[in-house]
Design an enzyme around this catalytic site. Structure first.
Site, mmCIF file in Angstrom:
data_model
loop_
_atom_site.group_PDB
_atom_site.id
_atom_site.type_symbol
_atom_site.label_atom_id
_atom_site.label_comp_id
_atom_site.label_asym_id
_atom_site.label_seq_id
_atom_site.Cartn_x
_atom_site.Cartn_y
_atom_site.Cartn_z
ATOM 1 N N THR A 187 0.866 -1.184 0.000
ATOM 2 C CA THR A 187 0.000 0.000 0.000
ATOM 3 C C THR A 187 0.898 1.227 0.000
ATOM 4 O O THR A 187 2.014 1.202 0.504
ATOM 5 C CB THR A 187 -0.910 0.059 1.245
ATOM 6 O OG1 THR A 187 -0.072 0.159 2.393
ATOM 7 C CG2 THR A 187 -1.784 -1.153 1.356
ATOM 8 N N GLU A 331 -5.895 -3.398 -0.695
ATOM 9 C CA GLU A 331 -6.347 -4.618 -0.019
ATOM 10 C C GLU A 331 -7.569 -5.250 -0.688
ATOM 11 O O GLU A 331 -7.945 -6.365 -0.349
ATOM 12 C CB GLU A 331 -6.715 -4.297 1.441
ATOM 13 C CG GLU A 331 -5.535 -3.944 2.337
ATOM 14 C CD GLU A 331 -5.161 -2.465 2.311
ATOM 15 O OE1 GLU A 331 -5.497 -1.785 1.313
ATOM 16 O OE2 GLU A 331 -4.546 -1.993 3.277
#
Ligand code: ADP
Length: 552
Positions: A187, A331
């Site tokens: 991320t 995610e």
């Protein structure tokens, strides 16, 4: 009773084989900045992916689930890496080339990348980091760019084309367990340290099918998609895989991501679809207003990654490019919701209201809202809580090294395994999600929440405002209050009083939510993937670097 159906694993190699045969004549078109773009058919990509896999195995000794990293723009060689690496059983690790150097170093070391594919134009970025990357043994360079800075590297340096030369056009792709790692992506760290998400063959396969569905991006082999969203940003939102499933042509901008070349590639290659974060489209809009081009081919534009301001959507509608808003995160692979209005709203006054939501959940994504005390909230279009999701392409943990147990931090995963998104919003009874804020960005003023995104959208609908970001700043009386940071359009003179009056009188913002604190800035700082970097704004404010005016 067990089913009587065949149990065939869902593999990336199947997507590659299908795309390069059934859709062999579809193309990946890579922009070169000058002269003709570079064109390669899916059949050629299939053959070259096989050659790359042979080279990685036979020449560089890649075996098992070793990580092979890419530091590359969106281009056809990167697509080859996308297919070759997971298909042979290794793990593709896309590196975000806009990350600060120390984060890139941290990520490469964390993933223990042994082979790294790099575009020639990115060598100046990579070379200075190499002494800190002890796991990298091989560097493979593709495309133009000076190789000289790699001269002193301890890793062996290879030329991509030479490595592929003379190797077989086919590869006996192994029949892997579909739950094995195929690709990993960290991320971007908008809020905190980067965290590694590992996608499986199965999750990518199922996600690709969803991307193509009519209720999502609705892509077929008559489409060409302009993939502006980087291949290092959540697998370019799944487009390289989805396009190979359905024969959708891909137009790849390589390093030409500025508004002018983007406008030129749209005018000359006539893509029918495009995908990018809002900031890219803001830039393109200004470019098209200054110098109009024929962009009428773009029937559909997918915008996500941060909230699409309704004013931007309207501006694109006027140009004939229909915006489709979508929500997702690293995610979630990333497709979480897509805002296609339900049939009953199409052509009615309600339609726009649906389009500005984050969108509707597909069958593959289960959603629930959790209130501040952990209570489950109803889908009533009113109760706001943290969004939690679950499904076959949603992460259930983070990577923590090859031999360590995956990480399941309690602020990210519920006890029963749902992903806590950190996004706050409401869900309508029809399953449309409206995000009001990120949990970390919401302004907590005297026990009430003010949505920073609502204030930003209202400000950006003012004709003199180019961009606006709103952050929470400490306030003695209320705990937190909004600070509006505003970028004015060139030559605009509007004052803070007038902007505040606009918010309350034209945009309908409640009086108690109106910001007292204002500042003009030259640009809003952006993260590595082009989102407003509110961490930086808060930091600048804390250090007294912003010239803030406080209205009475
Ligand atoms: P990072 O967390 O580093 O920004 P991601 O790309 O995974 O990296 O970002 C996911 C987040 O982006 C979501 O949790 C959400 O806050 C935001 N986001 C994505 N799409 C939208 C959207 N359409 N509207 C509002 N926020 C969005």
């Amino acid at each position: 009773m067990l089913s009587t159906m065949q149990d065939v694993p869902l593999l990336i190699s199947r997507i590659l084989t299908h795309g390069s045969t059934v859709h062999g004549s579809s193309r990946v078109i890579t922009w070169t900045g000058e002269g003709e773009p570079h064109r390669r058919t899916f059949a050629e990509i299939g053959a070259r992916s096989a050659r790359l896999a042979h080279a990685l195995r036979d020449e560089l000794g890649v075996e098992g689930d070793e990580r092979v990293a890419t530091l590359m723009w969106n281009n056809s060689e990167h697509v080859e890496a996308y297919f070759a690496i997971p298909s042979m059983g290794a793990v593709l690790h896309t590196l975000n080339l806009r990350l600060p150097a120390e984060q890139l170093v941290w990520i490469v070391n964390h993933a223990a990348d042994r082979v790294l594919l790099v575009n020639g134009s990115l060598i100046p970025l990579l070379a200075p980091l190499l002494p800190q990357l002890p796991t990298v043994e091989h560097i493979v360079v593709a495309g133009p760019g000076d190789r000289a800075p790699l001269a002193g590297a301890t890793a062996r340096v290879h030329e991509y084309e030479e490595l592929l030369d003379g190797r077989p056009d086919s590869y006996d792709w192994p029949e892997l367990d579909e739950r094995r790692a195929a690709a990993m992506c960290y991320t971007s760290g908008t809020t905190g340290d980067p965290k590694g998400v590992i996608y499986s063959h199965r999750s990518i396969y199922l996600h690709s099918m969803q991307v193509n569905m009519a209720e999502s991006m609705s892509l077929t082999d008559s489409d060409t998609t302009l993939v502006v969203v980087p291949q290092f940003h959540v697998n370019a939102w799944g487009l390289p895989h989805a396009t190979f499933m359905s024969g959708v042509n891909m137009l790849m901008p390589d390093r030409f991501l500025q508004p002018a070349p983007l406008a030129e590639m749209i005018a000359s290659e006539r893509p029918t679809h495009a995908a990018a974060v809002p900031t890219i489209w803001q830039g393109l809009l200004a470019e098209l207003r200054a110098k109009p081009r024929d962009v009428s081919s773009l029937g559909q534009v997918t915008i996500g990654g941060s909230a699409c301001p309704p004013s931007l959507m309207e501006a694109f509608d006027e140009l004939g490019m229909r915006v489709c808003h979508a929500w997702g995160m690293t995610e979630t692979s990333p497709l979480g919701t897509v805002a296609r209005p339900p049939a009953h709203a199409i052509g009615t006054d309600e339609e726009f209201g649906y389009r500005v939501t984050q969108g509707r959940f597909p069958a593959g994504v289960e959603a629930r809202l959790t209130g501040p005390g952990g209570e489950r909230l109803p889908w009533d279009g009113e109760s706001a809580g943290e969004l939690e999701v679950r499904g076959p392409w949603i992460a259930g943990a983070y990577y923590n090294g090859p031999d360590a147990e995956p990480l399941r931090p309690a602020d990210k995963f519920s006890e029963d395994g749902w992903l806590k998104t950190g996004d706050v919003g409401i869900i309508s009874p029809e399953g449309f999600l409206t995000l009001t804020d990120r949990a970390k960005d919401v302004i907590k003023s005297g026990g009430e929440w003010i949505s920073s995104v609502d204030l930003e959208n209202a400000l950006m609908s003012h004709p003199d405002v180019a961009e606006a970001a709103v952050v929470a700043v400490p306030d003695d009386k209320w705990g937190e209050r909004p600070l509006a940071t505003v970028v004015l359009k060139e030559g605009a003179q509007v004052g803070f009083e007038a902007l505040r009056a606009f918010l309350s009188e034209e945009a309908g913002v409640a009086r108690w939510q109106l910001p007292e604190r204002w500042t003009i800035v030259e640009t809003v700082p952006k993260t590595s993937v082009g989102k407003f970097d509110k961490k930086k704004i808060r930091e600048a404010h804390r250090l007294g670097k912003l010239d803030v005016t406080k209205l009475a």
